[in-house]
Design an enzyme around this catalytic site. Structure first.
Site, PDB file in Angstrom:
ATOM      1  N   TYR A   1       0.833  -1.206   0.000  1.00 39.31           N
ATOM      2  CA  TYR A   1       0.000   0.000   0.000  1.00 39.31           C
ATOM      3  C   TYR A   1       0.863   1.250   0.000  1.00 39.31           C
ATOM      4  O   TYR A   1       2.034   1.209   0.371  1.00 39.31           O
ATOM      5  CB  TYR A   1      -0.947  -0.008   1.200  1.00 39.31           C
ATOM      6  CG  TYR A   1      -0.270   0.174   2.543  1.00 39.31           C
ATOM      7  CD1 TYR A   1       0.175  -0.916   3.277  1.00 39.31           C
ATOM      8  CD2 TYR A   1      -0.065   1.450   3.071  1.00 39.31           C
ATOM      9  CE1 TYR A   1       0.785  -0.752   4.514  1.00 39.31           C
ATOM     10  CE2 TYR A   1       0.554   1.632   4.312  1.00 39.31           C
ATOM     11  CZ  TYR A   1       0.979   0.523   5.022  1.00 39.31           C
ATOM     12  OH  TYR A   1       1.599   0.703   6.234  1.00 39.31           O
ATOM     13  N   CYS A   2       0.277   2.342  -0.441  1.00 36.01           N
ATOM     14  CA  CYS A   2       0.926   3.650  -0.371  1.00 36.01           C
ATOM     15  C   CYS A   2      -0.176   4.706  -0.221  1.00 36.01           C
ATOM     16  O   CYS A   2      -1.318   4.376   0.049  1.00 36.01           O
ATOM     17  CB  CYS A   2       1.798   3.904  -1.602  1.00 36.01           C
ATOM     18  SG  CYS A   2       0.870   3.940  -3.145  1.00 36.01           S
ATOM     19  N   THR A   3       0.160   5.974  -0.408  1.00 30.28           N
ATOM     20  CA  THR A   3      -0.794   7.060  -0.130  1.00 30.28           C
ATOM     21  C   THR A   3      -2.061   7.000  -0.976  1.00 30.28           C
ATOM     22  O   THR A   3      -3.168   6.945  -0.475  1.00 30.28           O
ATOM     23  CB  THR A   3      -0.115   8.426  -0.348  1.00 30.28           C
ATOM     24  OG1 THR A   3       1.131   8.411   0.333  1.00 30.28           O
ATOM     25  CG2 THR A   3      -0.975   9.559   0.166  1.00 30.28           C
TER      26      THR A   3
ATOM     27  N   ILE B   1      -4.130   4.513   0.861  1.00 30.22           N
ATOM     28  CA  ILE B   1      -4.627   4.788   2.209  1.00 30.22           C
ATOM     29  C   ILE B   1      -5.807   5.766   2.156  1.00 30.22           C
ATOM     30  O   ILE B   1      -6.764   5.656   2.910  1.00 30.22           O
ATOM     31  CB  ILE B   1      -3.497   5.368   3.084  1.00 30.22           C
ATOM     32  CG1 ILE B   1      -2.321   4.400   3.131  1.00 30.22           C
ATOM     33  CG2 ILE B   1      -3.978   5.675   4.490  1.00 30.22           C
ATOM     34  CD1 ILE B   1      -1.012   5.043   3.530  1.00 30.22           C
TER      35      ILE B   1
END
Ligand code: ZN
Ligand code: ZN
Ligand code: ZN
Ligand code: ZN
Length: 478
Positions: free
Chosen positions: A330-332, A360
């Protein structure tokens, strides 16, 4: 005479190509989603228009070759440029057509919009009373939005797309950063609510993105034009700097997308297995250390890297860690995972690589109090956005719980520092003792010096950390 024949050959090749991507009826239900009827490039499609669009966008070269038209990727012809349907008006001279549609130079009509609505800053100049203007500013910071989005697609003329973006953003008084490349577009822009919604509308009607981008690909949060110092639009090699040529690791090789709900379920399962020490899964935060420090998923592995371009080396140096593992990334907002997961997959060591669709940002919209704890770091003047009250990081100097970043007070340093108000009051405002000392010496001279990207305190850190065999990742208690 040949034109009609060629179009017919292309249509036939197109349907054959789609047919080849069909999931056999017998193997449809178990494991995968019930409605999945086609799979291509690791994506699942439930409806015909979806797979048609995908093939039109990403495989026009293959289709052309199968049709025996000898169309190379450069002049690859899509069946019908925008709609992507092989049954559409396909009779086009194949030599001049292309897989990616023309960029249309559209600017929205803003004649009906008041300046106040468009900018939400003009307020200051209209209102006479200074104090009132000041109050408006305080309120004004909440009235706008910051948008975050990306779109991976083939862009034939990045310069033109970039010029149009610049004109569009200026037209709408937006600030922020937009990166354009031949692999797509990535932007974060701030402005009034009216301006950002017009921006989304125009982006969705742009033929280049029309069939790929949708409303929910735009992540929005409270903010405005004041969140960025200016507007920067430019052409780059990659839309997010991983430092690997998109021709070598393409977004098309990306990992499997999971919706926030699916990801939530996976994390739940992972956490219950991990506490018993028997997980075959790695929950990987592919952001930078200072981002994951103030907020992350419980039980994640958060690489101690300073920028995304170190991620490939991090993977290379820690390959053993990923061997035979299922990786949940996952990332932003999802963009780094697109090619980060493609890079990890290119190593062929993982059992499977999944990524959180929409990042996220989208997860927090659905699970504000879920497995992601702490704040979400953002790359603008807000530094972070908040969805739950947890504070998971500490003041650098006294260790009290603290998660509000400040820029190091040393003149030529760009590091962020977590220093609590009481330490700040004691004058502890730099990222490290070295900077703190420098600040005292270098007071006002040499203002022409450029900001340094690295500080002594970060230069001493290993660029790419090597994880121990049992990774430091289980902080499930937090
Ligand atoms: Zn495909
Ligand atoms: Zn402190
Ligand atoms: Zn510093
Ligand atoms: Zn420092």
């Amino acid at each position: 005479a040949g034109r009609k024949q060629r179009a017919a050959a292309r249509r036939k090749a197109f349907s054959l190509f789609v047919k080849a991507k069909e999931v056999p009826a017998a193997s449809r239900c178990p494991g995968g989603g019930e409605g999945v009827r086609w799979r291509c490039c690791r994506q699942a499609f439930e409806e015909l228009p979806g797979i048609h669009r995908h093939v039109a966008l990403h495989h026009s070269g293959d289709v052309g070759r199968q049709a025996g038209l000898g169309a190379g990727p450069a002049e690859a012809a899509g069946p019908a440029e925008a709609a992507g349907s092989p049954t559409g008006s396909a009779a086009r001279p194949s030599g001049h057509s292309c897989g990616s549609p023309e960029i249309s130079w559209t600017l929205p009509d803003t004649s009906h919009v008041s300046q106040e609505d468009l900018t939400s800053v003009i307020f200051f100049f209209v209102n006479i009373h200074f104090l009132f203007a000041y109050l408006c500013h305080a309120v004004g910071s909440q009235v706008g939005d910051v948008l975050l989005y990306y779109c991976y697609c083939e862009v034939r003329d990045p310069e033109k797309l970039s010029a149009w973006q610049k004109a569009l953003c200026q037209h709408l008084h937006l600030t922020g950063k937009v990166r354009v490349a031949s692999e797509g577009i990535n932007g974060t822009v701030g402005g009034s609510k009216v301006a950002t919604s017009l921006y989304v509308k125009v982006m969705l009607s742009q033929p280049l993105f029309k069939n790929i981008l949708c409303q929910e690909d735009f992540k929005s949060s409270a903010g405005g034009a004041h969140c960025f110092p200016d507007l920067r639009v430019g052409v780059f090699k990659e839309i997010v700097p991983m430092g690997i040529d998109p021709k070598i690791v393409s977004y098309k090789e990306t990992g499997i997308h999971l919706s926030p709900q699916e990801f939530h379920r996976e994390v739940e399962q992972y956490l219950s297995q991990a506490t018993q020490g028997q997980s075959d899964t790695i929950l990987l935060d592919c952001r930078n250390f200072y981002e994951s420090k103030i907020g992350h998923f419980q039980g994640c592995l958060a690489p101690d890297i300073r920028k995304f371009s170190y991620f490939p080396s991090y993977v290379d140096e820690n390959l053993e860690l990923f061997k035979d593992k299922r990786v949940l990334m996952y990332c932003t907002g999802g963009i780094r995972c697109e090619r980060g997961s493609a890079y990890l997959r290119s190593k062929a060591v993982c059992r499977e690589v999944y990524q959180l669709k929409g990042g996220i940002h989208k997860y927090l919209e659905e699970f504000p109090d879920g497995f992601y704890r702490g704040k979400l770091f953002v790359f603008d003047d807000r530094y972070a956005i908040c969805s739950n009250e947890d504070i998971i990081s500490a003041c650098r100097y006294c260790g009290v719980l603290w998660d509000q970043y400040k820029l190091c007070s040393s003149q030529h340093c760009r590091q962020l520092v977590l220093t609590c108000p009481s330490c700040c009051n004691k004058g502890l405002t730099a990222c490290c003792p070295v900077c703190q000392e420098k600040e005292l010496k270098v007071t006002s001279r040499a203002s022409g010096q450029i900001l340094k990207e690295e500080c002594e305190c970060t230069r001493r850190r290993p660029r790419v950390p090597i994880e121990r065999v049992s990774p430091r990742m289980l902080d499930t208690g937090k």
